[in-house]
Design an enzyme around this catalytic site. Structure first.
Site, PDB file in Angstrom:
ATOM      1  N   PRO A   2       0.480  -1.197   0.147  1.00 13.65           N
ATOM      2  CA  PRO A   2       0.142   0.347   0.203  1.00 13.65           C
ATOM      3  C   PRO A   2       0.481   1.427   0.444  1.00 13.65           C
ATOM      4  CG  PRO A   2      -1.089  -1.611   1.772  1.00 13.65           C
ATOM      5  CD  PRO A   2       0.901  -1.828   0.906  1.00 13.65           C
ATOM      6  N   GLU A   3       0.725   2.442  -0.812  1.00 13.36           N
ATOM      7  CA  GLU A   3       1.250   3.939  -0.957  1.00 13.36           C
ATOM      8  C   GLU A   3       0.711   4.559   0.278  1.00 13.36           C
ATOM      9  OE1 GLU A   3       2.305   4.749  -4.327  1.00 13.36           O
ATOM     10  OE2 GLU A   3       2.390   2.903  -5.441  1.00 13.36           O
ATOM     11  N   LYS A  52       4.000   5.670   4.828  1.00 11.19           N
ATOM     12  CA  LYS A  52       3.450   3.607   4.927  1.00 11.19           C
ATOM     13  C   LYS A  52       3.400   3.801   6.231  1.00 11.19           C
ATOM     14  CE  LYS A  52       4.772   3.303   0.088  1.00 11.19           C
ATOM     15  NZ  LYS A  52       6.287   2.259  -0.150  1.00 11.19           N
ATOM     16  N   ARG A 257      12.184  -3.721  -8.147  1.00 10.79           N
ATOM     17  CA  ARG A 257      10.952  -3.408  -7.967  1.00 10.79           C
ATOM     18  C   ARG A 257      11.239  -3.045  -9.833  1.00 10.79           C
ATOM     19  NH1 ARG A 257       8.041  -1.621  -3.554  1.00 10.79           N
ATOM     20  NH2 ARG A 257       5.995  -2.197  -4.886  1.00 10.79           N
TER      21      ARG A 257
END
Length: 268
Positions: A2-3, A52, A257
């Site tokens: 989640p951002e 976050k 990523r």
């Protein structure tokens, strides 16, 4: 993962549901039981997010949550039901209850520990107290790519893979340009855009980055079908034509990523 907008949504929700009330805190799974006992029965003073990280404040102690890749909250109205699955923390207030499952971190922090954690985080575009010049001071001296810097939570807090790819595309910035080669004007555009995009994410609960003139209803293209939802330009669109220039969207791995960009709109 989640951002930042997701954590701010949870902070707003939990503050609205629990702030000012005496709450019951438990750990059906058991892994947070000792810490839960410290705050059980206390007044839930406030909830906030920084990047976050989510914070539930109980006076001189704070419950710190980092959802990581698999963490999630489930929100319910009373009455309380038996736990389902591995519930790390259960929070019960006067009208609602929430269960936390699978977080990377769920721990109790004193004031000094909380200050140390905050000091490690960069400015958050969603916080009113953010100081973007702190991030710029690190970026402008760095030989690291701007794509990597935007994901570094000590430089900028709350930005993840989606916002990173999309904000660079929206301003035609090649992702592998080094931080020290970014202009101040470009940085100010990035910051201002993140403030707007992430605030919209808090409001609607998903990430939408496509400008009105490029939306499906304006161009006649098919809407995006993806479990993440929202309309985006390049994220998870590798090989698909760019919505603006038609060049196939590129993908490469950067700092473990996937990085997405348009070679046509973001030439090196």
């Amino acid at each position: 993962m989640p951002e930042g907008h997701t954590l701010h949504r949870f902070a707003l929700l939990h503050h609205r549901q629990f702030a000012g009330h005496r709450v019951a805190v438990s750990s059906p799974q058991g892994r947070f039981a000792t810490e839960a006992a410290v705050v059980d029965g206390r007044i839930f003073e406030s909830a906030e997010a920084h990047g976050k990280h989510l914070f539930h404040h109980y006076g001189d102690v704070t419950v710190h949550v980092h959802l990581g890749l698999y963490g999630t909250f489930s929100e319910r109205e009373l009455p309380v039901e038996p736990p389902q699955g591995q519930v790390r923390m259960r929070l019960v207030g006067p009208g609602h209850w929430t269960d936390l499952r699978g977080p990377t971190a769920c721990r109790l922090l004193g004031e000094t520990e909380l200050d140390i954690l905050r000091a490690r985080l960069g400015p958050d575009p969603l916080r009113a107290d953010a100081e973007p010049d702190r991030a710029w001071a690190k970026i402008t001296k760095s030989r690291t790519s701007i794509a990597a810097l935007l994901m570094d939570q000590s430089v900028l807090a709350g930005v993840g893979n989606v916002y990173r790819a999309e904000v660079l595309f929206r301003h035609h910035i090649p992702p592998l340009r080094t931080g020290r080669d970014l202009t101040r004007a470009e940085w100010e555009l990035i910051w201002a855009d993140l403030v707007l995009l992430m605030a919209d994410g808090v409001r609607v609960g998903r990430i939408d980055t496509v400008r009105p003139e490029h939306l499906p209803e304006a161009t006649g293209r098919a809407p995006r079908v993806d479990r993440h939802g929202g309309e985006v330009y390049v994220y998870r669109r590798a090989g698909a034509p760019c919505l603006i220039c038609g060049t196939p969207v590129a993908m490469a791995e950067l700092v473990s990523r996937n990085l997405y960009w348009c070679p046509g709109c973001q030439p090196a």
